[in-house]
Motif scaffolding. Structure first.
Motif, mmCIF file in Angstrom:
data_model
loop_
_atom_site.group_PDB
_atom_site.id
_atom_site.type_symbol
_atom_site.label_atom_id
_atom_site.label_comp_id
_atom_site.label_asym_id
_atom_site.label_seq_id
_atom_site.Cartn_x
_atom_site.Cartn_y
_atom_site.Cartn_z
ATOM 1 N N ILE A 54 0.811 -1.215 0.000
ATOM 2 C CA ILE A 54 0.000 0.000 0.000
ATOM 3 C C ILE A 54 0.848 1.270 0.000
ATOM 4 N N THR A 55 1.959 1.260 0.720
ATOM 5 C CA THR A 55 2.772 2.475 0.809
ATOM 6 C C THR A 55 3.244 2.982 -0.556
ATOM 7 N N VAL A 57 1.783 2.640 -3.413
ATOM 8 C CA VAL A 57 0.590 3.175 -4.085
ATOM 9 C C VAL A 57 0.262 4.569 -3.544
ATOM 10 N N CYS A 58 0.307 4.712 -2.227
ATOM 11 C CA CYS A 58 0.052 6.024 -1.622
ATOM 12 C C CYS A 58 1.086 7.054 -2.089
ATOM 13 N N ALA A 59 2.359 6.641 -2.112
ATOM 14 C CA ALA A 59 3.413 7.562 -2.549
ATOM 15 C C ALA A 59 3.184 8.006 -3.990
ATOM 16 N N LEU A 61 0.255 8.169 -5.594
ATOM 17 C CA LEU A 61 -0.896 9.069 -5.631
ATOM 18 C C LEU A 61 -0.533 10.462 -5.131
ATOM 19 N N PHE A 62 0.247 10.534 -4.061
ATOM 20 C CA PHE A 62 0.648 11.841 -3.534
ATOM 21 C C PHE A 62 1.508 12.591 -4.552
ATOM 22 N N LEU A 67 -1.479 15.763 -1.996
ATOM 23 C CA LEU A 67 -2.048 15.217 -0.760
ATOM 24 C C LEU A 67 -3.554 15.466 -0.662
ATOM 25 N N SER A 70 -5.599 13.255 -2.984
ATOM 26 C CA SER A 70 -5.462 11.803 -2.812
ATOM 27 C C SER A 70 -6.119 11.290 -1.542
ATOM 28 N N MET A 71 -6.058 12.066 -0.459
ATOM 29 C CA MET A 71 -6.528 11.560 0.829
ATOM 30 C C MET A 71 -8.003 11.157 0.843
ATOM 31 N N TRP A 73 -9.751 9.829 -1.478
ATOM 32 C CA TRP A 73 -9.859 8.533 -2.158
ATOM 33 C C TRP A 73 -9.302 7.409 -1.282
ATOM 34 N N LEU A 74 -8.273 7.708 -0.513
ATOM 35 C CA LEU A 74 -7.750 6.701 0.418
ATOM 36 C C LEU A 74 -8.781 6.406 1.503
#
Length: 299
Positions: A54-55, A57-59, A61-62, A67, A70-71, A73-74
């Motif tokens: 997951i990390t 993927v988050c990176a 998206l950011f 930020l 993206s947040m 959607w998370l």
């Protein structure tokens, strides 16, 4: 700034509903005896696997969307992935496996359990153990970047995570063949060795070796606290006992990175990681003093 504090307070409070306390309680209710350690090792692997899957993927998206975009959607993904699982799968068995006493002396009351010498010393040992462990992990990237550059630092984090997962799977099987106390003490020695290697790291190879050795202990030490407490305090009292132990252990999780950062500012990462070794050694002595398990005299 007040919004940041409010956000983290809200997130921290809500996180208790999807944390180790809930997960380990369900495992101890569903899986008795020797099956429990293997089930815990598999279930808690999600902590490390999430970091790998997951990390990144988050990176991404950011990086791509920022930020703020993206947040939300998370948040949606969190709800969509977790709520159906909770509704469809999460439930207590008709007869919890942990309702059958596993140790001599009968069932424990909550007050008796949390005032026992075993609980106090084991929890104190874990406060120090987690302080050293989480502090070492939190500063790992910066340490290795200073030694061998950012590419090796990223690799070191991946090595630690992979070793944590593989070590936990092996540990779930090994702990069925030895006493929880012995297995915990062995892993504390591994933690000390990994932190010591990192404190002396002068090359990429040494840093990666230290990350690997530390990683082998990370998952198993995290797994052993709920497993050992479930063996010592079976029955309905376990969730409250582990909840308190976990809440107190968070003090070590919070203070470890802070103290290591403070020592780094004073004299560098060599001293900071050496301090984590000393803290781990103290934790080893306290856990050893806790004894093999809790004992209650029947009344």
């Amino acid at each position: 700034l007040w919004q940041i504090y409010l956000l983290f307070a809200l997130f921290g409070a809500a996180n208790t509903g999807v944390s180790l306390v809930v997960g380990t309680t369900l495992i101890t209710w569903w899986f008795p005896g020797r099956n429990r350690s293997i089930a815990l090792s598999i279930a808690s692997t999600g902590l490390s696997l999430g970091g790998i899957v997951i990390t990144p993927v988050c990176a991404y998206l950011f990086n791509a969307n920022g930020l703020a975009a993206s947040m939300p959607w998370l948040g949606v993904a969190f709800a969509v992935l977790i709520i159906p699982i909770a509704l469809l799968l999460v439930r207590a068995p008709e007869q919890p496996a942990s309702s059958e006493p596993m140790q001599e002396g009968g069932n424990w009351g909550y007050q008796q359990a949390v005032r026992s010498r075993f609980f106090i010393l084991l929890t104190l040992g874990y406060v120090m153990c987690m302080g050293a462990q989480v502090g070492g992990i939190a500063h790992l990237y910066n340490l290795v970047e200073n030694v061998a550059g950012f590419a090796t630092a990223a690799t070191a984090v991946q090595v630690l995570t992979v070793c944590s997962i593989s070590g936990r799977f092996a540990g779930g099987w090994l702990v069925t063949r030895m006493q929880p106390r012995v297995f915990t003490l062995i892993n504390l020695v591994l933690q000390m060795l990994g932190l010591l290697l990192l404190s002396r790291a002068g090359s990429a190879a040494q840093a990666l070796l230290g990350a690997a050795v530390l990683g082998l202990s990370v998952g198993n030490l995290l797994m052993m606290q709920p497993l050992w407490l479930a063996d010592a305090f079976p029955g309905p009292v376990y969730p409250r006992v582990f909840a308190l132990a976990n809440a107190l252990t968070v003090a070590g999780v919070a203070l470890g990175p802070l103290l290591m950062g403070w020592v780094f500012d004073l004299s560098g990462y060599g001293s900071a990681y050496l301090g984590a070794v000393i803290l781990s050694a103290t934790a080893w002595a306290v856990v050893w003093a806790a004894g093999p398990t809790a004992r209650r005299t029947s009344t």
